[in-house]
Design a protein around this motif. Structure first.
Motif, PDB file in Angstrom:
ATOM      1  N   ILE A  46       0.842  -1.198   0.000  1.00 64.11           N
ATOM      2  CA  ILE A  46       0.000   0.000   0.000  1.00 64.11           C
ATOM      3  C   ILE A  46       0.880   1.252   0.000  1.00 64.11           C
ATOM      4  O   ILE A  46       0.645   2.190  -0.768  1.00 64.11           O
ATOM      5  CB  ILE A  46      -0.938  -0.009   1.234  1.00 64.11           C
ATOM      6  CG1 ILE A  46      -1.884  -1.210   1.152  1.00 64.11           C
ATOM      7  CG2 ILE A  46      -1.724   1.298   1.327  1.00 64.11           C
ATOM      8  CD1 ILE A  46      -2.681  -1.466   2.415  1.00 64.11           C
ATOM      9  N   LEU A  47       1.895   1.249   0.835  1.00 61.59           N
ATOM     10  CA  LEU A  47       2.777   2.425   0.945  1.00 61.59           C
ATOM     11  C   LEU A  47       3.439   2.763  -0.379  1.00 61.59           C
ATOM     12  O   LEU A  47       3.614   3.932  -0.722  1.00 61.59           O
ATOM     13  CB  LEU A  47       3.863   2.172   1.995  1.00 61.59           C
ATOM     14  CG  LEU A  47       3.403   1.962   3.428  1.00 61.59           C
ATOM     15  CD1 LEU A  47       4.574   1.499   4.302  1.00 61.59           C
ATOM     16  CD2 LEU A  47       2.810   3.244   3.997  1.00 61.59           C
ATOM     17  N   VAL A  48       3.810   1.743  -1.127  1.00 59.70           N
ATOM     18  CA  VAL A  48       4.586   1.953  -2.338  1.00 59.70           C
ATOM     19  C   VAL A  48       3.705   2.056  -3.580  1.00 59.70           C
ATOM     20  O   VAL A  48       3.930   2.909  -4.445  1.00 59.70           O
ATOM     21  CB  VAL A  48       5.604   0.799  -2.514  1.00 59.70           C
ATOM     22  CG1 VAL A  48       6.248   0.855  -3.881  1.00 59.70           C
ATOM     23  CG2 VAL A  48       6.665   0.875  -1.433  1.00 59.70           C
ATOM     24  N   ARG A  49       2.705   1.211  -3.658  1.00 62.22           N
ATOM     25  CA  ARG A  49       1.929   1.142  -4.898  1.00 62.22           C
ATOM     26  C   ARG A  49       0.678   2.015  -4.885  1.00 62.22           C
ATOM     27  O   ARG A  49       0.177   2.374  -5.944  1.00 62.22           O
ATOM     28  CB  ARG A  49       1.539  -0.312  -5.181  1.00 62.22           C
ATOM     29  CG  ARG A  49       2.769  -1.188  -5.334  1.00 62.22           C
ATOM     30  CD  ARG A  49       2.442  -2.491  -5.996  1.00 62.22           C
ATOM     31  NE  ARG A  49       3.611  -3.349  -6.080  1.00 62.22           N
ATOM     32  CZ  ARG A  49       3.667  -4.465  -6.772  1.00 62.22           C
ATOM     33  NH1 ARG A  49       2.609  -4.869  -7.439  1.00 62.22           N
ATOM     34  NH2 ARG A  49       4.758  -5.192  -6.795  1.00 62.22           N
ATOM     35  N   ASP A  50       0.166   2.313  -3.687  1.00 62.83           N
ATOM     36  CA  ASP A  50      -1.040   3.149  -3.649  1.00 62.83           C
ATOM     37  C   ASP A  50      -1.081   4.001  -2.377  1.00 62.83           C
ATOM     38  O   ASP A  50      -2.036   3.909  -1.596  1.00 62.83           O
ATOM     39  CB  ASP A  50      -2.284   2.261  -3.740  1.00 62.83           C
ATOM     40  CG  ASP A  50      -3.526   3.062  -4.129  1.00 62.83           C
ATOM     41  OD1 ASP A  50      -3.386   4.279  -4.399  1.00 62.83           O
ATOM     42  OD2 ASP A  50      -4.627   2.486  -4.156  1.00 62.83           O
ATOM     43  N   ILE A  67      -3.673   7.925   2.271  1.00 66.10           N
ATOM     44  CA  ILE A  67      -3.923   9.342   2.610  1.00 66.10           C
ATOM     45  C   ILE A  67      -5.431   9.636   2.575  1.00 66.10           C
ATOM     46  O   ILE A  67      -5.966  10.308   3.469  1.00 66.10           O
ATOM     47  CB  ILE A  67      -3.152  10.264   1.647  1.00 66.10           C
ATOM     48  CG1 ILE A  67      -1.637  10.030   1.798  1.00 66.10           C
ATOM     49  CG2 ILE A  67      -3.497  11.732   1.902  1.00 66.10           C
ATOM     50  CD1 ILE A  67      -0.784  10.639   0.694  1.00 66.10           C
ATOM     51  N   GLU A  68      -6.116   9.106   1.569  1.00 66.93           N
ATOM     52  CA  GLU A  68      -7.571   9.306   1.500  1.00 66.93           C
ATOM     53  C   GLU A  68      -8.252   8.668   2.713  1.00 66.93           C
ATOM     54  O   GLU A  68      -9.178   9.243   3.302  1.00 66.93           O
ATOM     55  CB  GLU A  68      -8.126   8.706   0.192  1.00 66.93           C
ATOM     56  CG  GLU A  68      -9.598   9.033  -0.037  1.00 66.93           C
ATOM     57  CD  GLU A  68     -10.099   8.517  -1.385  1.00 66.93           C
ATOM     58  OE1 GLU A  68      -9.352   7.789  -2.074  1.00 66.93           O
ATOM     59  OE2 GLU A  68     -11.249   8.835  -1.742  1.00 66.93           O
ATOM     60  N   ALA A  73       4.151  11.356  -1.820  1.00 68.94           N
ATOM     61  CA  ALA A  73       2.690  11.324  -2.006  1.00 68.94           C
ATOM     62  C   ALA A  73       2.005  12.317  -1.065  1.00 68.94           C
ATOM     63  O   ALA A  73       1.049  13.006  -1.455  1.00 68.94           O
ATOM     64  CB  ALA A  73       2.163   9.905  -1.769  1.00 68.94           C
ATOM     65  N   ILE A  74       2.497  12.401   0.167  1.00 67.80           N
ATOM     66  CA  ILE A  74       1.926  13.361   1.124  1.00 67.80           C
ATOM     67  C   ILE A  74       2.161  14.789   0.629  1.00 67.80           C
ATOM     68  O   ILE A  74       1.253  15.633   0.674  1.00 67.80           O
ATOM     69  CB  ILE A  74       2.536  13.146   2.525  1.00 67.80           C
ATOM     70  CG1 ILE A  74       2.027  11.827   3.109  1.00 67.80           C
ATOM     71  CG2 ILE A  74       2.214  14.299   3.457  1.00 67.80           C
ATOM     72  CD1 ILE A  74       2.745  11.384   4.364  1.00 67.80           C
ATOM     73  N   ASP A  75       3.364  15.038   0.136  1.00 73.29           N
ATOM     74  CA  ASP A  75       3.662  16.379  -0.394  1.00 73.29           C
ATOM     75  C   ASP A  75       2.729  16.714  -1.561  1.00 73.29           C
ATOM     76  O   ASP A  75       2.244  17.853  -1.678  1.00 73.29           O
ATOM     77  CB  ASP A  75       5.131  16.451  -0.853  1.00 73.29           C
ATOM     78  CG  ASP A  75       6.105  16.353   0.316  1.00 73.29           C
ATOM     79  OD1 ASP A  75       5.667  16.530   1.467  1.00 73.29           O
ATOM     80  OD2 ASP A  75       7.295  16.084   0.069  1.00 73.29           O
ATOM     81  N   GLU A  76       2.473  15.729  -2.421  1.00 78.44           N
ATOM     82  CA  GLU A  76       1.542  15.939  -3.540  1.00 78.44           C
ATOM     83  C   GLU A  76       0.135  16.239  -3.021  1.00 78.44           C
ATOM     84  O   GLU A  76      -0.575  17.092  -3.570  1.00 78.44           O
ATOM     85  CB  GLU A  76       1.484  14.690  -4.419  1.00 78.44           C
ATOM     86  CG  GLU A  76       2.652  14.510  -5.354  1.00 78.44           C
ATOM     87  CD  GLU A  76       2.443  13.307  -6.267  1.00 78.44           C
ATOM     88  OE1 GLU A  76       2.802  13.398  -7.441  1.00 78.44           O
ATOM     89  OE2 GLU A  76       1.915  12.269  -5.801  1.00 78.44           O
ATOM     90  N   VAL A 103      -0.482  15.829   8.210  1.00 83.38           N
ATOM     91  CA  VAL A 103       0.004  14.452   8.311  1.00 83.38           C
ATOM     92  C   VAL A 103       1.533  14.476   8.369  1.00 83.38           C
ATOM     93  O   VAL A 103       2.182  15.061   7.493  1.00 83.38           O
ATOM     94  CB  VAL A 103      -0.467  13.609   7.112  1.00 83.38           C
ATOM     95  CG1 VAL A 103       0.134  12.203   7.163  1.00 83.38           C
ATOM     96  CG2 VAL A 103      -1.995  13.522   7.085  1.00 83.38           C
ATOM     97  N   THR A 104       2.077  13.849   9.390  1.00 83.01           N
ATOM     98  CA  THR A 104       3.529  13.827   9.588  1.00 83.01           C
ATOM     99  C   THR A 104       4.019  12.381   9.608  1.00 83.01           C
ATOM    100  O   THR A 104       3.429  11.540  10.292  1.00 83.01           O
ATOM    101  CB  THR A 104       3.901  14.499  10.932  1.00 83.01           C
ATOM    102  OG1 THR A 104       3.349  15.825  10.938  1.00 83.01           O
ATOM    103  CG2 THR A 104       5.408  14.565  11.128  1.00 83.01           C
TER     104      THR A 104
END
Lengths: 426, 168
Positions: free
Chosen positions: A94-98, A103-104, A136-139, A159-160
């Motif tokens: 999940i962390l890498v692929r989606d 985040i959602e 992804a968080i930055d995006e 989110v940190t």
């Protein structure tokens, strides 16, 4: 047998990037989410039957409901991404692929529980993974899904990412909180439970990555759609990491409730090299081992595993072929738990060390049958006598090997060597 | 118990470079208490210098207005902070369950024979260090080796030879 709910975007190129993820449905649950009151979201998650995917299987919506109302203190969300148990590698996908599914899901959870500050505790070993997650968080910040006004609503969410540094015990929820607070990862006594006194002394929800990443589907499609998969008490799908002696090890999303052996045969290609099955570890290294006869009747859900006196755990399934020396395997397992003990409780800190010494004594051909009995006795004396369950995560499976494969331990004690010809030659 | 290295001095003062100082300041705004920053600060220092020296401990304690012993407490509890220099290439071989079942020992033995270092050692030229670590979370593609944070999956001796040959 496979289904694609959580893993729907796993095989799409660059789905970790927000533009690609959005093209394929990411963040579409938010419009529906913000039309719902937080209490309605909690009820929807309760209705879905989602159970915590970290291993314990506690109902997620019910856990959220334990938060006290109107304490005047902030509410925190800690996402547990410290998967460190041998055989467990599902959250990494999940962390890498989606990562945008995570985040959602965080946005959904935080809206439901009234949280404005989320911490993702990610294991230190996930070096490349943390970079993908942070990007992804930055995006998500750039696209307005995080920050002062989430998706244009009057709702702040930050989110940190907090990196662990190689301590398995930090997957235990209160050790995880200690670690975020800048302390050694030593579990706290409970009660008080984190929902009441958690991170920084405030009400806190701790959920596993997979639990959180399951939320967008539930909100977007409704609880009934999620319940269409799985069994009555074990709802939905799960990411099963299959490893060890199989032809096609890997990560597979399956509805709960399927027969274990059918999954191993039809999904993972069966035991490798045409060998016979000797045992199956069903849910990560801490779960009691199943014999082939037990594996033939168990299904992949919480209830069936409990009926077979083992646990569903993390869904990390390990296949053991006929060449495995169970005493050496147990030595490998105890060494792990002994190394990872935080040292707080004497039964764990000292007891696991003694267990390791006894097994190594047997392996050296210097053990006796009395040592096997002592090993069993130590299991009984260590278990449930510590602040957290790390020691039990070692003693429960060890006890199962001693019961189901005692002849192998006796071979070392009586005959001074392994019952496996290959091991003797080696 | 864990093999603990003694804290060593680098012999020169430590300060964050500009990029890491900015990241340090950004992260400080995310926590309501200063001590939460000890682990992130240790990571930033290790990224910059490669290891955690006595000077790093002092510097972080000063930046966070806490005691060096408090920083040291965390640096020693968590196994991924290096309290002495590691090799230019730090090789971590997963020793646990699924990697054990799929012959991780061959990899460790090869590194010991080829490079001449056992787990916990650094080669004489400082180029390589070897560590056997607990589960790296790549059980489905076991055995796995991690070199300077990069994962190499489904490893065997032949593959490892090729990986080592491509290092600078």
């Amino acid at each position: 047998m496979e289904v694609k709910i959580l893993s729907a975007r796993f095989d799409i190129d660059n789905a970790h990037r927000i533009d690609v993820a959005r093209t394929h449905g990411a963040y579409r649950a938010l419009d529906k989410l913000f039309a719902m009151a937080p209490a309605e979201v909690i009820e929807e998650v309760k209705a879905s039957g989602l159970r915590g995917r970290g291993g314990a299987g506690f109902p997620t919506g019910m856990k959220w409901g334990f938060l006290p109302k109107d304490t005047g203190k902030p509410v925190y969300l800690a996402v547990n991404s410290d998967e460190s148990e041998p055989a467990t590698f599902k959250d990494r996908y999940i962390l890498v692929r989606d990562p945008h599914a995570l985040i959602e899901g965080i946005i959904i959870c935080c809206w439901a529980i009234g949280c404005h500050d989320c911490y993702i505790y990610i294991r230190g070993e996930y070096t490349s993974q943390v970079k993908i997650l942070q990007a992804a968080i930055d995006e998500a910040y750039g696209a307005g899904y995080l920050g002062a006004r989430v998706a244009g609503r009057d709702f702040r969410l930050d989110v940190t990412v907090h990196r662990g540094a190689g301590a398995y015990v930090c997957g235990e929820e209160t050790a995880l909180l200690e670690s975020i607070e800048g302390k050694k990862g030593q579990p706290r006594s409970k009660p008080p439970f984190p929902a009441v006194v958690g991170l920084f002394g405030c009400p806190t929800i701790i959920n596993n990555v997979q639990s959180i990443a399951s939320l967008p589907y539930i909100i977007a499609n409704g609880a009934a759609a999620y319940r269409a998969y799985g069994t009555e008490k074990s709802c939905g799908t799960h990411l099963f990491g299959i490893s060890g002696h199989v032809e096609r090890p890997g990560m597979y999303e399956l509805p709960l409730g399927l027969p274990l052996l059918e999954v191993l045969e039809n999904v993972a290609g069966g035991v490798w090299k045409g060998r016979k099955l000797k045992g199956v570890i069903p849910g990560g290294s801490s779960t009691p081992v199943l014999t082939p006869a037990e594996a033939a009747t168990v299904t992949l859900d919480y209830e069936s595993m409990a009926a077979h006196k083992t646990m569903f755990g993390s869904g990390g399934i390990v296949v053991l072929d006929e060449t495995v020396d169970m005493v050496r395997l147990v030595e490998n397992l105890i060494a792990f738990y002994h190394h990872e003990s935080c040292g707080q409780c004497t039964p764990c800190r000292e007891g696991l060390g003694w267990m390791l010494k006894i097994v190594r004594k047997l392996l050296a051909g210097e053990g006796t049958v009395a040592d096997i009995d002592l090993l069993r006795e130590l299991c009984d004396n260590i278990e449930m006598k510590t602040v957290c369950v790390l020691s039990a995560a070692c003693t429960m499976p060890v006890r199962s090997y001693l019961e189901k494969f005692r002849d192998e331990f006796e071979a070392y004690a009586l005959d001074g060597g392994s019952p496996q010809p290959e091991q003797r030659e080696g | 118990m864990r093999d603990r290295s003694q804290l060593q001095a680098a012999g020169q003062p430590f300060t964050f470079d500009a990029e890491r100082n900015d990241e340090f300041e950004r992260l400080c705004t995310r926590y309501p208490i200063r001590e939460s920053m000890i682990m992130p600060a240790l990571w930033l220092a290790q990224e910059q210098q490669g290891w955690i020296s006595a000077e790093v401990i002092e510097y972080i304690a000063e930046r966070l207005d806490t005691y060096p012993a408090k920083v040291y407490e965390l640096a020693t509890f968590y196994t991924m902070y290096h309290l002495r220099p590691v090799g230019t290439y730090h090789i971590c071989v997963c020793r646990t369950l699924s990697c054990y079942l799929r012959d991780k020992q061959e990899i460790v033995d090869f590194i010991t024979d080829e490079i001449g270092i056992k787990p916990g050692q650094v080669s004489e030229d400082g180029r390589f260090s070897l560590e056997e670590v607990e589960c790296l979370g790549h059980c489905g593609t076991a055995p796995v080796v991690q070199i300077n944070g990069e994962f190499h999956e489904e490893m065997n001796v032949e593959k490892l030879k090729a990986v080592l040959a491509h290092l600078d």
